[in-house]
Design a protein around this motif. Structure first.
Motif, PDB file in Angstrom:
ATOM      1  N   UNK A 151       0.863  -1.180   0.000  1.00  0.00           N
ATOM      2  CA  UNK A 151       0.000   0.000   0.000  1.00  0.00           C
ATOM      3  C   UNK A 151       0.895   1.225   0.000  1.00  0.00           C
ATOM      4  N   UNK A 152       0.701   2.108  -0.959  1.00  0.00           N
ATOM      5  CA  UNK A 152       1.479   3.341  -1.031  1.00  0.00           C
ATOM      6  C   UNK A 152       0.542   4.536  -0.995  1.00  0.00           C
ATOM      7  N   UNK A 153       0.800   5.444  -0.080  1.00  0.00           N
ATOM      8  CA  UNK A 153       0.080   6.710  -0.002  1.00  0.00           C
ATOM      9  C   UNK A 153       1.128   7.790  -0.187  1.00  0.00           C
ATOM     10  N   UNK A 154       1.165   8.384  -1.368  1.00  0.00           N
ATOM     11  CA  UNK A 154       2.208   9.360  -1.700  1.00  0.00           C
ATOM     12  C   UNK A 154       2.234  10.494  -0.681  1.00  0.00           C
ATOM     13  N   UNK A 155       3.419  10.830  -0.227  1.00  0.00           N
ATOM     14  CA  UNK A 155       3.589  11.891   0.754  1.00  0.00           C
ATOM     15  C   UNK A 155       3.400  11.430   2.182  1.00  0.00           C
ATOM     16  N   UNK A 156       2.773  10.277   2.373  1.00  0.00           N
ATOM     17  CA  UNK A 156       2.555   9.758   3.724  1.00  0.00           C
ATOM     18  C   UNK A 156       3.489   8.594   4.006  1.00  0.00           C
ATOM     19  N   UNK A 157       3.409   7.540   3.189  1.00  0.00           N
ATOM     20  CA  UNK A 157       4.280   6.394   3.392  1.00  0.00           C
ATOM     21  C   UNK A 157       3.737   5.154   2.731  1.00  0.00           C
ATOM     22  N   UNK A 158       4.400   4.034   2.982  1.00  0.00           N
ATOM     23  CA  UNK A 158       3.973   2.772   2.388  1.00  0.00           C
ATOM     24  C   UNK A 158       3.945   1.680   3.453  1.00  0.00           C
ATOM     25  N   UNK A 159       3.053   0.736   3.241  1.00  0.00           N
ATOM     26  CA  UNK A 159       2.901  -0.419   4.114  1.00  0.00           C
ATOM     27  C   UNK A 159       3.231  -1.665   3.298  1.00  0.00           C
ATOM     28  N   UNK A 160       3.972  -2.580   3.887  1.00  0.00           N
ATOM     29  CA  UNK A 160       4.252  -3.852   3.248  1.00  0.00           C
ATOM     30  C   UNK A 160       4.508  -4.881   4.352  1.00  0.00           C
ATOM     31  N   UNK A 161       4.798  -6.098   3.942  1.00  0.00           N
ATOM     32  CA  UNK A 161       5.118  -7.141   4.905  1.00  0.00           C
ATOM     33  C   UNK A 161       6.603  -7.448   4.857  1.00  0.00           C
ATOM     34  N   UNK A 162       7.211  -7.653   5.996  1.00  0.00           N
ATOM     35  CA  UNK A 162       8.567  -8.175   6.082  1.00  0.00           C
ATOM     36  C   UNK A 162       8.442  -9.632   6.498  1.00  0.00           C
ATOM     37  N   UNK A 163       9.030 -10.508   5.718  1.00  0.00           N
ATOM     38  CA  UNK A 163       8.934 -11.943   5.983  1.00  0.00           C
ATOM     39  C   UNK A 163      10.161 -12.411   6.753  1.00  0.00           C
ATOM     40  N   UNK A 164       9.903 -13.165   7.793  1.00  0.00           N
ATOM     41  CA  UNK A 164      10.982 -13.750   8.592  1.00  0.00           C
ATOM     42  C   UNK A 164      10.910 -15.264   8.427  1.00  0.00           C
ATOM     43  N   UNK A 165      12.007 -15.872   8.102  1.00  0.00           N
ATOM     44  CA  UNK A 165      12.023 -17.315   7.890  1.00  0.00           C
ATOM     45  C   UNK A 165      12.041 -18.052   9.235  1.00  0.00           C
ATOM     46  N   UNK A 166      11.707 -19.332   9.161  1.00  0.00           N
ATOM     47  CA  UNK A 166      11.727 -20.168  10.364  1.00  0.00           C
ATOM     48  C   UNK A 166      13.173 -20.287  10.848  1.00  0.00           C
ATOM     49  N   UNK A 167      13.338 -20.427  12.147  1.00  0.00           N
ATOM     50  CA  UNK A 167      14.682 -20.517  12.691  1.00  0.00           C
ATOM     51  C   UNK A 167      14.649 -21.249  14.037  1.00  0.00           C
ATOM     52  N   UNK A 168      15.816 -21.576  14.506  1.00  0.00           N
ATOM     53  CA  UNK A 168      15.952 -22.166  15.834  1.00  0.00           C
ATOM     54  C   UNK A 168      16.455 -21.055  16.755  1.00  0.00           C
ATOM     55  N   UNK A 169      15.708 -20.790  17.816  1.00  0.00           N
ATOM     56  CA  UNK A 169      16.080 -19.770  18.795  1.00  0.00           C
ATOM     57  C   UNK A 169      16.411 -20.462  20.114  1.00  0.00           C
ATOM     58  N   UNK A 170      16.833 -19.675  21.070  1.00  0.00           N
ATOM     59  CA  UNK A 170      17.191 -20.232  22.367  1.00  0.00           C
ATOM     60  C   UNK A 170      16.396 -19.514  23.450  1.00  0.00           C
ATOM     61  N   UNK A 171      15.768 -20.284  24.315  1.00  0.00           N
ATOM     62  CA  UNK A 171      15.058 -19.730  25.459  1.00  0.00           C
ATOM     63  C   UNK A 171      16.109 -19.171  26.411  1.00  0.00           C
ATOM     64  N   UNK A 172      16.104 -17.851  26.662  1.00  0.00           N
ATOM     65  CA  UNK A 172      17.155 -17.265  27.503  1.00  0.00           C
ATOM     66  C   UNK A 172      17.117 -17.740  28.956  1.00  0.00           C
ATOM     67  N   UNK A 173      15.971 -18.147  29.429  1.00  0.00           N
ATOM     68  CA  UNK A 173      15.855 -18.581  30.824  1.00  0.00           C
ATOM     69  C   UNK A 173      16.418 -19.983  31.022  1.00  0.00           C
ATOM     70  N   UNK A 174      16.083 -20.909  30.090  1.00  0.00           N
ATOM     71  CA  UNK A 174      16.491 -22.308  30.275  1.00  0.00           C
ATOM     72  C   UNK A 174      17.661 -22.713  29.394  1.00  0.00           C
ATOM     73  N   UNK A 175      17.925 -21.934  28.331  1.00  0.00           N
ATOM     74  CA  UNK A 175      18.983 -22.302  27.397  1.00  0.00           C
ATOM     75  C   UNK A 175      18.539 -23.341  26.386  1.00  0.00           C
ATOM     76  N   UNK A 176      17.284 -23.764  26.483  1.00  0.00           N
ATOM     77  CA  UNK A 176      16.740 -24.797  25.602  1.00  0.00           C
ATOM     78  C   UNK A 176      16.513 -24.230  24.195  1.00  0.00           C
ATOM     79  N   UNK A 177      16.792 -25.046  23.165  1.00  0.00           N
ATOM     80  CA  UNK A 177      16.530 -24.648  21.786  1.00  0.00           C
ATOM     81  C   UNK A 177      15.040 -24.723  21.511  1.00  0.00           C
ATOM     82  N   UNK A 178      14.534 -23.693  20.810  1.00  0.00           N
ATOM     83  CA  UNK A 178      13.110 -23.609  20.514  1.00  0.00           C
ATOM     84  C   UNK A 178      12.951 -23.330  19.026  1.00  0.00           C
ATOM     85  N   UNK A 179      12.030 -24.027  18.392  1.00  0.00           N
ATOM     86  CA  UNK A 179      11.751 -23.806  16.977  1.00  0.00           C
ATOM     87  C   UNK A 179      10.762 -22.648  16.838  1.00  0.00           C
ATOM     88  N   UNK A 180      11.110 -21.657  16.014  1.00  0.00           N
ATOM     89  CA  UNK A 180      10.253 -20.504  15.779  1.00  0.00           C
ATOM     90  C   UNK A 180       9.765 -20.578  14.341  1.00  0.00           C
TER      91      UNK A 180
END
Length: 99
Positions: A47-76
């Motif tokens: 979506x583009x509104x000239x002079x105001x701005x544009x809206x779009x989606x940023x895609x984030x791929x799946x990844x393996x993260x780490x729970x900071x409290x337990x250190x356990x690997x978590x699938x996101x």
């Protein structure tokens, strides 16, 4: 003091400026516009509104993260997040007021 404009305030302000339109007509128009914008983003549009701005989606791929409290690997799971990029006129206007 910082003002906050929510959807109800926006509708009321628009109705007061557009005196020939009733508030329920402005309400329906605002709701339809927002629904159309959401629908466009749902289907990966832009979506583009000239002079105001544009809206779009940023895609984030799946990844393996780490729970900071337990250190356990978590699938996101992969996800898309809405992103707003202000237009040049909006950036310049905001900077004029804040300088």
């Amino acid at each position: 003091m910082q003002a906050v404009i929510n959807k109800s305030n926006l509708i009321a302000n628009l109705a007061s400026v557009c005196e020939e339109l009733e508030e329920d007509v402005v309400d329906e128009a605002v709701r339809l516009m927002i629904a159309m914008m959401v629908n466009e983003l749902v289907y990966d549009g832009r979506i583009e509104v000239r002079g105001f701005g544009s809206f779009c989606l940023h895609h984030r791929s799946a990844r393996i993260a780490r729970n900071p409290r337990t250190g356990e690997s978590v699938s996101v799971k992969a996800k898309a997040t809405p992103y707003f990029k202000p237009g040049k006129a909006l950036r310049e206007s905001v900077n004029l007021v804040n300088d």
